[in-house]
Design a protein around this motif. Structure first.
Motif, short mmCIF file in Angstrom:
data_model
loop_
_atom_site.label_atom_id
_atom_site.label_comp_id
_atom_site.label_asym_id
_atom_site.label_seq_id
_atom_site.Cartn_x
_atom_site.Cartn_y
_atom_site.Cartn_z
N HIS A 144 -2.02 -1.58 -5.10
CA HIS A 144 -3.19 -2.14 -4.42
C HIS A 144 -2.98 -3.62 -4.08
O HIS A 144 -2.80 -4.44 -4.98
N PRO A 145 -2.99 -3.98 -2.78
CA PRO A 145 -2.85 -5.38 -2.41
C PRO A 145 -4.22 -6.07 -2.44
O PRO A 145 -5.17 -5.59 -1.83
N MET A 146 -4.32 -7.16 -3.16
CA MET A 146 -5.62 -7.83 -3.29
C MET A 146 -5.49 -9.31 -2.95
O MET A 146 -4.70 -10.03 -3.56
N GLN A 193 7.75 7.74 5.80
CA GLN A 193 6.47 8.44 6.00
C GLN A 193 5.32 7.73 5.26
O GLN A 193 4.19 7.70 5.75
N HIS A 194 5.65 7.16 4.10
CA HIS A 194 4.62 6.38 3.39
C HIS A 194 4.20 5.17 4.22
O HIS A 194 3.03 4.82 4.30
N LEU A 195 5.20 4.53 4.82
CA LEU A 195 4.90 3.35 5.64
C LEU A 195 4.06 3.72 6.86
O LEU A 195 3.14 3.01 7.24
N TYR A 219 0.84 -1.21 0.00
CA TYR A 219 0.00 0.00 0.00
C TYR A 219 0.87 1.25 0.00
O TYR A 219 0.59 2.22 -0.73
N ALA A 220 1.95 1.21 0.81
CA ALA A 220 2.84 2.39 0.90
C ALA A 220 3.51 2.69 -0.43
O ALA A 220 3.89 3.83 -0.71
N ARG A 265 -8.13 0.23 -0.37
CA ARG A 265 -8.17 0.44 1.08
C ARG A 265 -8.62 1.86 1.47
O ARG A 265 -9.19 2.04 2.54
N ASP A 266 -8.35 2.83 0.63
CA ASP A 266 -8.83 4.18 0.95
C ASP A 266 -10.35 4.26 0.81
O ASP A 266 -11.03 4.84 1.65
#
Lengths: 421, 373
Positions: free
Chosen positions: B48-50, B157-159, B43-44, B204-205
């Protein structure tokens, strides 16, 4: 202690002492294994500790600590060979274990509760050492036994090398080797003697080199041994790796085999076709299979299973045994990707001049069997030799259909004969 | 509740959702099979994790790679890939799970081409300091591989943002489980299943935007289930691919008020402390989360977790859902059952190959079990 037990103990200790000193170099396998199991069964009386350990686990520190290693998998093989597998597996199924689970695990788990099987059960462990380089099944199996016997469990976690043995894996396994030694010292309440450890390490490497040399004799035409012989002689390199008696045994065996080579004596009387075996043996049908192939003048000259106990010699350094052991135990045949396995198979096909590949699709062993179809495809594409898949199980004879297997072997041999003439 | 229609739709047909996400929003998508996949890192990276659950239905192409004694999850997953159903993927990641997934990874690597491919060879034992360090190393390596594979930087910061997003998602999911557990009439088990299931598939968003309204809707009573008496059931196992289990169970007079499934509570358990090094924080969650039986925390951890869950959630009974040929769960079953017996907790086992028994058969079995409670 009963009079009988005392006598038995004295007899065993005397035999064991003699065996350790290597006084009787021509000792047969059965003698050595009998003494070994008697020693293990009377360990409590001789105040020695017993560790149960997985077949791919690092036994050398146990030998160096004078702990008796006991192998539930070797026990599983004995149960299979004695044709007691189905009965013990059924017993495990009554305990709630699915019939789809590994038959070594099932028979050992039920055997522990009834002290059954060919040797009346294994001696009670003081500790368990589980190395997951062969499968995830051993993890579950040893958890079960750790609960049952309520003894400490050490897990040596060897990350799976799909395509590489990476730096972080190296660090992790090395740290665990240190933890392993601390674990053994804690359970035994004494320190490891490093000089002894070094000596055991050298003997282990020597034993593995000799085992490799024994297997290499099969590259000769005719081959002085078959894979069925290897399945028998294997017991020592698995159970007593790192001892003098193992080195002596294989040195002796090598001499016998070299004599046969010199005289041109083949293990199969009219060896015409040379085959490679994949996966564990079908323990309860060894004789039948051996006869079946011999009828076709076919010799199983090599197998991927018994070579696993010398297959990582290239990573071992006898002068830095503990250090190099981390890599050697992590990169064994079952802990690598199927493309690397296929490469190993093809190297063996060249080395042993193989005409056909026989794969045992073993319901009990998923890491060994899942992926076999892809290995078969790669081998067929690159080597162009016939491949046969036999559906069976290593210990549970309920999963073996003799007529079906016979038909398939006959058809396979016809193909080879047509190809080779 | 209209909002839940979308969750049900996604649950029913995840591949259409994936294709749409790709076509309409040009998203990079990585597929995975295991709840130990470090989704936050994916995600970071803006990917997109699916989660993939294995295609159901007839197996033909996968038969040339795997024997019949391989589980339907692995065979079905490969079947989907070989049939081209997953062509919207830009990659796949395989955390080390069990012997079968381990070989699926090899076969996948050699027979499919989705672009990015990674094995994340996590430790199997989770109870030592060296394993914790190794876990951190492996996750850092995955982060680097993703950066290289997709040509983008993943900053700390992304993580942190990712961890924050996932913490929120997990909190909402747990809240939904809790609301249902406190009052099984407030929402049906099938609805809860659809929400948690879709949350592994959805952007996820988008998911995080929608979950607050779902929670509010449940609290308001928009999702009312029927009012019959419900025996409180804990569902235990690996993956559950069968929404009908929830429906038929409710018909028989029970309700899944909590679970120990990797497509259930194991997915959302464990809030991550986001103050330290983000990769170490991710590693810590995996070291402490309720374990999958293919991993080792202690010889008693799963049994104890089960008994604690039964007590905490005041379950009347336990249903073990076993996927045929799933070794780790099958090995744990007798011991878990014994734990239940010792504590006087009634339990039953349901073994599934790939299809459920007929509705009538399953209903009868559930009803028989409900009468025992």
């Amino acid at each position: 202690m009963s009079r009988f037990m005392k006598d038995l103990l004295i007899y065993c200790l005397a035999k064991a002492k003699k065996a350790k000193l290597g006084l009787s170099k021509n000792k047969g396998m059965r003698d050595i294994m009998t003494v070994y199991y008697m020693e293990a069964k009377t360990a409590r009386l001789s105040r020695r500790k017993v560790a149960w350990i997985t077949s791919g686990g690092p036994v050398e520190p146990l030998i160096a600590m004078d702990i008796i290693p006991v192998y539930p998998e070797n026990h599983g093989a004995m149960i299979g060979a004695s044709k007691m597998g189905a009965e013990l597996c059924e017993k495990a199924e009554e305990m709630g274990y699915s019939r789809d689970l590994c038959s070594y695990a099932r028979s050992d788990i039920s055997c522990a509760t009834v002290n059954g099987g060919p040797i009346g059960g294994l001696p009670r462990p003081d500790m368990l050492v589980c190395c997951n380089n062969i499968c995830g099944t051993v993890l579950k199996w040893y958890e079960i036994q750790a609960r049952y016997f309520n003894v400490p469990l050490f897990i040596l976690d060897t990350p799976f090398c799909h395509t590489e043995y990476a730096e972080e894996m190296k660090r992790y396994v090395k740290r665990q080797i240190e933890e392993y030694l601390v674990f053994l010292e804690d359970v035994c309440g004494r320190k490891l003697n490093h000089a002894t450890m070094e000596k055991v390490g050298r003997l282990s490497v020597e034993g593995q080199q000799l085992w490799q040399a024994v297997l290499d004799t099969a590259a000769n035409r005719p081959s002085p041994m078959t894979a069925f012989d290897a399945f028998f002689h294997l017991a020592l390199i698995v159970t007593l790796r790192g001892t003098q008696i193992t080195v002596d045994y294989y040195r002796n065996l090598l001499k016998t085999l070299n004599d046969k080579v010199e005289k041109g004596i083949g293990a199969v009387p009219n060896e015409r076709y040379r085959l490679l075996w994949d996966n564990l043996p079908i323990w309860y049908r060894l004789r039948w299979l051996s006869k079946k192939f011999a009828e076709h003048d076919a010799c199983l000259v090599a197998d991927t299973y018994t070579t696993a106990w010398c297959g990582t010699l290239k990573y071992m350094d006898e002068n830095k045994f503990l250090d190099s052991m981390a890599e050697a135990y992590t990169r064994i045949y079952l802990n690598i990707g199927i493309d690397e396995m296929a490469k190993t198979v093809m190297d063996m096909i060249d080395k042993y001049h193989v005409d056909g590949f026989v794969m045992h699709s073993n319901r009990s062993c998923k890491p060994y069997s899942l992926g076999q179809y892809d290995i078969r495809r790669i081998v067929q594409e690159e080597k162009g030799i016939p491949c046969l898949v036999i559906e069976a199980d290593m210990t549970d004879e309920r999963n073996f259909s003799e007529s079906q297997v016979a038909t398939r072997i006959n058809a396979f041999m016809e193909m080879i004969k047509e190809r080779k003439g | 509740m209209k909002l839940l229609d979308e969750f049900h739709g996604i649950r029913d047909d995840p591949y259409t959702y994936g294709k749409k996400l790709k076509a309409e929003r040009n998203r990079k998508i990585i597929g995975y099979f295991c709840s130990y996949t470090p989704e936050e890192i994916i995600y970071a990276a803006g990917i997109h994790p699916m989660r993939l659950f294995g295609a159901q239905g007839e197996i033909t192409l996968a038969d040339t790679h795997f024997q019949a004694y391989c589980c339907s999850l692995v065979r079905g997953a490969l079947e989907g890939a070989l049939k081209g159903k997953l062509n919207f993927l830009d990659g796949t990641v395989f955390p080390h799970t069990c012997d079968s997934i381990q070989r699926l990874s090899d076969v996948w690597r050699l027979n499919t081409s989705f672009g990015f491919f990674a094995d994340v060879v996590l430790p199997v034992k989770l109870n030592s300091e060296s394993a914790r360090r190794y876990m951190t190393d492996v996750l850092s390596k995955f982060r680097n591989n993703l950066e290289k594979g997709f040509g983008r930087r993943i900053e700390d910061q992304h993580l942190r943002k990712a961890i924050d997003t996932y913490n929120h998602i997990r909190t909402y999911l747990e809240q939904i489980y809790s609301l249902h557990s406190e009052n099984p009439h407030i929402i049906s088990g099938s609805d809860v299943y659809a929400i948690v299931r879709a949350s592994m598939i959805m952007d996820r968003d988008d998911l995080l935007d929608k979950l607050p309204a779902v929670v509010e809707g449940i609290k308001r009573g928009d999702t009312d289930a029927d009012n019959g008496t419900k025996k409180r059931i804990l569902l235990v196992g690996g993956i559950c691919n069968h929404p009908d289990v929830y429906r038929i169970l409710e018909k028989s007079g029970g309700s899944v008020i909590w679970d120990d499934l990797c497509t259930g509570s194991r997915y959302f358990s464990g809030i991550i402390d986001n103050s330290g090094d983000p990769v170490e924080s991710l590693a810590n969650r995996y070291m402490e989360r309720p374990v999958c039986p293919a991993k080792h925390l202690s010889v008693k951890s799963r049994g104890e977790h089960l008994v604690n869950l039964v007590k905490e959630k005041e379950a009347d009974g336990v249903i073990f859902l076993l996927l045929k040929f799933c070794d780790p769960h099958a090995f744990d079953y007798p011991h878990m059952k014994e734990y239940c017996n010792r504590q006087g907790i009634p339990c039953m086992v349901l073994e599934i190959e790939d299809r459920l028994p007929t509705e009538g058969q399953l209903l009868t079995r559930f009803e028989t079990f409900m009468h025992m409670l």
